[in-house]
Design an enzyme around this catalytic site. Structure first.
Site, PDB file in Angstrom:
ATOM      1  N   GLU A 128      49.744  19.667  61.927  1.00  0.00           N
ATOM      2  CA  GLU A 128      48.320  20.017  61.939  1.00  0.00           C
ATOM      3  C   GLU A 128      47.681  19.338  63.149  1.00  0.00           C
ATOM      4  O   GLU A 128      47.849  18.120  63.323  1.00  0.00           O
ATOM      5  CB  GLU A 128      47.634  19.546  60.658  1.00  0.00           C
ATOM      6  CG  GLU A 128      46.157  19.899  60.617  1.00  0.00           C
ATOM      7  CD  GLU A 128      45.431  19.294  59.429  1.00  0.00           C
ATOM      8  OE1 GLU A 128      44.249  19.626  59.235  1.00  0.00           O
ATOM      9  OE2 GLU A 128      46.035  18.474  58.705  1.00  0.00           O
ATOM     10  N   ARG A 350      60.792  10.679  54.789  1.00  0.00           N
ATOM     11  CA  ARG A 350      60.003  10.327  55.963  1.00  0.00           C
ATOM     12  C   ARG A 350      60.331   8.888  56.361  1.00  0.00           C
ATOM     13  O   ARG A 350      60.822   8.105  55.544  1.00  0.00           O
ATOM     14  CB  ARG A 350      58.513  10.485  55.711  1.00  0.00           C
ATOM     15  CG  ARG A 350      57.932   9.515  54.702  1.00  0.00           C
ATOM     16  CD  ARG A 350      56.447   9.756  54.494  1.00  0.00           C
ATOM     17  NE  ARG A 350      55.671   9.448  55.675  1.00  0.00           N
ATOM     18  CZ  ARG A 350      54.375   9.728  55.796  1.00  0.00           C
ATOM     19  NH1 ARG A 350      53.733  10.345  54.810  1.00  0.00           N
ATOM     20  NH2 ARG A 350      53.715   9.412  56.880  1.00  0.00           N
ATOM     21  N   LYS A 360      46.929   9.830  59.161  1.00  0.00           N
ATOM     22  CA  LYS A 360      46.124  10.182  60.338  1.00  0.00           C
ATOM     23  C   LYS A 360      44.652   9.839  60.117  1.00  0.00           C
ATOM     24  O   LYS A 360      43.943   9.502  61.065  1.00  0.00           O
ATOM     25  CB  LYS A 360      46.302  11.670  60.674  1.00  0.00           C
ATOM     26  CG  LYS A 360      47.595  11.957  61.405  1.00  0.00           C
ATOM     27  CD  LYS A 360      47.614  13.338  62.014  1.00  0.00           C
ATOM     28  CE  LYS A 360      47.843  14.413  61.011  1.00  0.00           C
ATOM     29  NZ  LYS A 360      48.070  15.733  61.618  1.00  0.00           N
TER      30      LYS A 360
END
Length: 629
Positions: A128, A350, A360
């Site tokens: 994104e 991850r 973020k």
């Protein structure tokens, strides 16, 4: 057929049977009166198309059945008459297996048994554009790139998931593409979810019309509570006509439309909460989209856009981190309900590092409040941040690929990350010298071996790698060295002046700090016999270069930051320290991003190079090596 048509066919034989059948029919007609596709001997086009068919199990199975007589005749003849083409097939297969085995030997298993790879492999990276890429994104991107371009002869698609205009910027979009290029990742195709807004709008309409989606004006807190408790929304049984009318209000951004969202009608009380009627469309008339402007006043969510566009774009295998595992059944529900082409999912863990957060939203807060210098701050876990700290791309790729696509979630120490980098930079980093300005000590050199006049000699920049080149080292009767070294000396002690030879300490000025020392050269002395090897700089015969030596600490004091932790409580108050130093003249020739070793201090990246016409100062950032100080 013309040559360019045959070339087009050779690149189109990697899909399923439905997509390749028209090409096989064209080849069948073309070969009616021909032994070869082009000319009278085996051509490059024959080889390309034969290999393309051979690598697609569906295509080769169909051809061998003999349904197309001319194509079967040509394929069999080439196979029998040209054994060299078999060698190419074996070589390509061996190369692919070797890459997988090499990765496995490096500590990671890549033997995932991905489904239907014989029909072609298309992966995607789906960030994104709401911030800069961080170390977690790097793993997703590199693994998708690995399976597309190394493990299999497939394609990698980059799709910018730009469905939330309130968070996204063109700046982030451009930075993502640049950062992937810096990591050596070259997507075969770049697209945007916004390319499909019209299609996604039609998809949502079809879900509403089929009774599989409904409009809901329940407030956010109540909806969250109901979903958690497995309670149906009061709006769940609205009629199709009412839902369509409200969806139109949302499209126009009216007051009524703003009150509503669209939810998929999957389940009320499924044990997997991701299946409890997720939101698939939201209104946002206030923030213009950075690509579509004000055309749309409502936008699809990730949950709807991801499966629809993945299927539409031909993605075969979607790799994403285990935080999305609960969404996999939801992903499949959309494929099944909308009767879309199958996309296979693979979840990998991850990368989590101690005293580091990858949210973020939290990272943006540090940037916006001025706690860091920007998204490329060397303290940030962004790709640009770690590169500015001195991480090389080769080491980054090596480290991540060694982690592999395992599902085991672990929190890693940064030590092994930076130790991988040291292996890359140590063999090639030029060696230079720095002496701290604060309380530096003047040294007077005496004795018969002391140089009468300042002079320079060529010395190797790297003791074990002559290819790195040489530098000028100045020798004179006037030197400077660090206060810390001077305080360790004893009167009469023999020390080694690195890259020169031994010397006896003859006099140490009293006081704290020490201001001066007198040494007598003893170049015949054995450097192996001394306890102390010290760095130094001549103040004559060269121009000393001003430098800033920066070092950095973790941004937070807690090993693992929980989702509900208050970031402010765990921010490290001091995360950057600076020392002023003198460096040897050779440092003035360095360029930005050069990596060097300051002897006895460590490795440094040049953040700002020396500018003869500007601020005559070099800025150096210390590069961690994996060892605790």
């Amino acid at each position: 057929m013309k040559a360019d048509e045959l070339v087009a066919i050779s690149t189109s034989l990697g899909g399923d049977f439905k997509s390749i059948e028209p090409h096989l029919i064209r080849l069948e007609k073309h070969l009616t009166l021909r032994t070869y596709l082009a000319g009278y001997t085996l051509s490059e086009l024959d080889t390309k198309i034969w290999l393309a068919i051979k690598s697609n199990r569906v295509a080769v199975s169909f051809v061998r059945k003999g349904s197309y007589a001319n194509l079967h005749r040509w394929f069999t003849y080439v196979e029998q008459a040209h054994p060299e083409i078999q060698a190419e097939v074996k070589a390509a297969d061996s190369a692919r297996k070797a890459k997988v085995q090499a990765a496995s030997r490096a500590g990671a298993s890549y033997n995932l048994a991905l489904q239907d790879t014989d029909k072609g492999v298309v992966t995607r990276f789906l960030p994104e554009p709401s911030g800069y890429l961080h170390i977690g994104h790097a793993k997703a991107a590199l693994l998708s790139d690995y399976f597309a371009h190394q493990a299999y002869d497939g394609k990698l698609r980059l799709r910018l998931d730009d469905t939330n205009p309130s968070k996204e910027k063109e700046e982030y979009q451009d930075a993502i593409i640049e950062d992937l290029a810096l990591m050596g990742i070259k997507p075969d195709v770049v697209t945007y979810t916004s390319d499909y807004f019209d299609h996604l709008y039609d998809t949502c309409l079809s879900l509403i019309k089929s009774g599989n989606a409904y409009a809901d004006d329940t407030d956010v807190e109540t909806m969250r509570d109901e979903r958690g408790k497995g309670i149906a929304s009061k709006r769940r049984d609205r009629t199709v006509e009412e839902n369509l009318a409200i969806f139109e209000e949302m499209k126009n951004g009216t007051e009524e439309g703003l009150k509503n969202c669209i939810r998929a009608k999957i389940s009320v009380d499924n044990p997997n909460k991701a299946m409890r009627d997720p939101v698939i469309y939201r209104c946002n008339p206030n923030d213009p989209h950075h690509r579509t402007g004000t055309k749309w006043k409502m936008y699809p969510t990730y949950d709807l856009a991801c499966p629809v566009v993945d299927s539409l774009e031909g993605v075969t295998h979607a790799l994403r981190s285990t935080e999305y595992t609960d969404r996999n059944p939801q992903f499949q529900w959309f494929l099944d309900t909308l009767k879309l082409r199958q996309v296979y999912m693979w979840d990998f863990a991850r990368m989590n590092f101690i005293r580091t957060f990858l949210s973020k939203r939290k990272l943006a807060k540090l940037v916006d409040t001025g706690r860091v210098w920007g998204w490329d701050d060397p303290r940030m876990p962004t790709i640009r941040g770690i590169r500015r700290r001195g991480m090389t791309i080769a080491a980054l790729r090596d480290f991540i690929l060694k982690q592999g696509p395992s599902r085991n979630v672990v929190s890693m120490d940064w030590a092994s990350f930076w130790a991988t980098n040291k292996k890359e930079i140590d063999p090639v980093a030029p060696r230079h010298t720095a002496i701290l300005k604060k309380d530096h000590v003047k040294v007077a050199i005496m004795g018969d071996e002391a140089p009468a006049e300042p002079r320079t000699e060529d010395k190797p920049l790297h003791p074990k790698n002559p290819a790195v080149g040489t530098k000028k080292v100045a020798f004179s009767k006037e030197l400077i060295l660090d206060q810390e070294d001077a305080k360790s000396f004893k009167d009469g002690e023999e020390i080694t002046l690195m890259q020169w030879g031994n010397a006896f300490v003859r006099a140490i000025a009293s006081g704290d700090p020490i201001t001066s020392i007198t040494c007598e050269l003893n170049l015949k002395g054995d450097v192996r016999s001394t306890e102390k090897k010290v760095t130094w700089l001549s103040t004559q015969g060269q121009k000393l270069i001003d430098a800033e030596l920066w070092d950095f600490d973790y941004l937070i004091t807690k090993d693992k930051l929980e989702e509900d932790d208050d970031l402010e409580q765990f921010l490290n108050p001091v995360t950057a320290t600076k020392e002023d130093a003198f460096c040897d003249e050779g440092v003035s020739k360095l360029k930005q991003d050069d990596i060097i070793q300051l002897e006895r201090r460590g490795y440094y990246r040049v953040d700002k190079a020396y500018d003869e016409n500007g601020d005559k100062k070099v800025v150096l950032f210390c590069i961690p090596t994996g060892k605790n100080k």
